[in-house]
Design a protein around this motif. Structure first.
Motif, PDB file in Angstrom:
ATOM      1  N   LEU A 165       0.827  -1.204   0.000  1.00  0.00           N
ATOM      2  CA  LEU A 165       0.000   0.000   0.000  1.00  0.00           C
ATOM      3  C   LEU A 165       0.867   1.262   0.000  1.00  0.00           C
ATOM      4  O   LEU A 165       0.582   2.225  -0.726  1.00  0.00           O
ATOM      5  N   THR A 166       1.925   1.252   0.801  1.00  0.00           N
ATOM      6  CA  THR A 166       2.812   2.410   0.882  1.00  0.00           C
ATOM      7  C   THR A 166       3.519   2.651  -0.444  1.00  0.00           C
ATOM      8  O   THR A 166       3.649   3.796  -0.901  1.00  0.00           O
ATOM      9  N   ALA A 167       3.976   1.584  -1.074  1.00  0.00           N
ATOM     10  CA  ALA A 167       4.624   1.730  -2.378  1.00  0.00           C
ATOM     11  C   ALA A 167       3.637   2.251  -3.424  1.00  0.00           C
ATOM     12  O   ALA A 167       3.978   3.112  -4.240  1.00  0.00           O
ATOM     13  N   ASP A 168       2.409   1.746  -3.393  1.00  0.00           N
ATOM     14  CA  ASP A 168       1.379   2.237  -4.317  1.00  0.00           C
ATOM     15  C   ASP A 168       1.140   3.726  -4.109  1.00  0.00           C
ATOM     16  O   ASP A 168       1.052   4.501  -5.071  1.00  0.00           O
ATOM     17  N   ALA A 169       1.030   4.126  -2.841  1.00  0.00           N
ATOM     18  CA  ALA A 169       0.737   5.524  -2.528  1.00  0.00           C
ATOM     19  C   ALA A 169       1.904   6.433  -2.908  1.00  0.00           C
ATOM     20  O   ALA A 169       1.702   7.534  -3.441  1.00  0.00           O
ATOM     21  N   ALA A 170       3.129   5.980  -2.639  1.00  0.00           N
ATOM     22  CA  ALA A 170       4.289   6.785  -3.018  1.00  0.00           C
ATOM     23  C   ALA A 170       4.327   6.992  -4.525  1.00  0.00           C
ATOM     24  O   ALA A 170       4.595   8.098  -5.011  1.00  0.00           O
ATOM     25  N   SER A 171       4.031   5.935  -5.268  1.00  0.00           N
ATOM     26  CA  SER A 171       4.021   6.041  -6.726  1.00  0.00           C
ATOM     27  C   SER A 171       2.959   7.026  -7.199  1.00  0.00           C
ATOM     28  O   SER A 171       3.224   7.885  -8.046  1.00  0.00           O
ATOM     29  N   LEU A 172       1.764   6.921  -6.632  1.00  0.00           N
ATOM     30  CA  LEU A 172       0.682   7.834  -7.017  1.00  0.00           C
ATOM     31  C   LEU A 172       0.992   9.274  -6.637  1.00  0.00           C
ATOM     32  O   LEU A 172       0.611  10.211  -7.352  1.00  0.00           O
ATOM     33  N   ALA A 173       1.688   9.448  -5.517  1.00  0.00           N
ATOM     34  CA  ALA A 173       2.029  10.794  -5.052  1.00  0.00           C
ATOM     35  C   ALA A 173       3.217  11.383  -5.809  1.00  0.00           C
ATOM     36  O   ALA A 173       3.544  12.555  -5.641  1.00  0.00           O
ATOM     37  N   GLY A 174       3.875  10.558  -6.619  1.00  0.00           N
ATOM     38  CA  GLY A 174       5.044  11.035  -7.357  1.00  0.00           C
ATOM     39  C   GLY A 174       6.288  11.160  -6.505  1.00  0.00           C
ATOM     40  O   GLY A 174       7.209  11.906  -6.842  1.00  0.00           O
ATOM     41  N   VAL A 175       6.329  10.416  -5.398  1.00  0.00           N
ATOM     42  CA  VAL A 175       7.495  10.428  -4.509  1.00  0.00           C
ATOM     43  C   VAL A 175       8.330   9.204  -4.853  1.00  0.00           C
ATOM     44  O   VAL A 175       7.984   8.078  -4.500  1.00  0.00           O
TER      45      VAL A 175
END
Length: 222
Positions: free
Chosen positions: A95-105
């Protein structure tokens, strides 16, 4: 830098927040228990409430937006059962990796455990086996994300609460041993500064090399 720490009340996470704050960074601690707010504030971090076992990827993405890097330091912890090893150590990592990717981080450092790619011995405790499998699956997911994330996987040996030594052994192949949580936090800080460690899976124990030198050496050996 604004560094978001998933699992922000953990023993490594609190040490990491202090080190980041002391050098002028802005650590953000993701916590699920509001009772932990003062602890992370005292460590120099901004507390942000979110439950990684219940949050949607959209909710987590909102917390990660505008960060310079993410550190996944979450874990179900001692005393938890096999189910929570899956929901925290594996699924919350994804989930964290998905969110980082979506956030552009792009920059993400993940804390794993030493040698989790190796099979556990027959007769291993069920909960420990579940922990190792959860970490292995989380690492395997992250390794597939090189197009979207600049990841580093850090695999410490058995963790201790002894004072940090400032000296470690870091690399793809190190002998299983102990490492202080304080030294793990110091290595994470150095990894965040060293782009040469992107795409690397690094085992970590206490050793003879100063932290900065160990990280630079690991980066140059890629």
């Amino acid at each position: 830098m604004r560094i978001v720490i998933a699992g922000g009340h953990g023993k490594i996470a609190l040490r990491l927040a202090r080190k980041l704050a002391d050098r002028g960074d802005r650590p953000v601690a993701l916590i699920r228990n509001p009772d932990h707010t003062q602890d992370v504030v005292d460590a120099g971090a901004e507390p942000v409430l979110i439950d990684l076992e219940k949050a949607t990827v959209t909710e987590l993405t909102e917390k990660i937006m505008n960060a310079d890097a993410v550190v996944f330091a979450a874990g179900a912890g001692p005393g938890s059962g096999a189910d929570r090893k899956s929901t925290v150590d594996h699924k919350a990592s994804v989930l964290t990796a998905d969110a980082a990717s979506l956030a552009g981080v792009r920059r993400l450092v993940q804390i794993s455990a030493i040698n989790v790619d190796r099979p556990v011995p027959e007769g291993t405790d069920e909960v420990w086996a579940a922990y190792v499998e959860a970490k292995r699956l989380a690492d395997a997911d992250l390794r597939e994300r090189s197009l979207e994330l600049d990841w580093t996987i850090l695999r410490p040996g058995r963790l201790t609460d002894e004072p940090g030594t400032g000296r470690v052994a870091l690399g793809e192949e190190v002998e299983r041993d102990t490492v202080t949580r304080d030294d793990v936090a110091s290595v994470i800080v150095a990894l965040l500064d060293e782009p040469g460690t992107v795409g690397r899976v690094l085992n970590l124990v206490n050793g003879d090399d100063p932290v900065i030198e160990a990280v630079r050496s690991a980066a140059s050996s890629s």
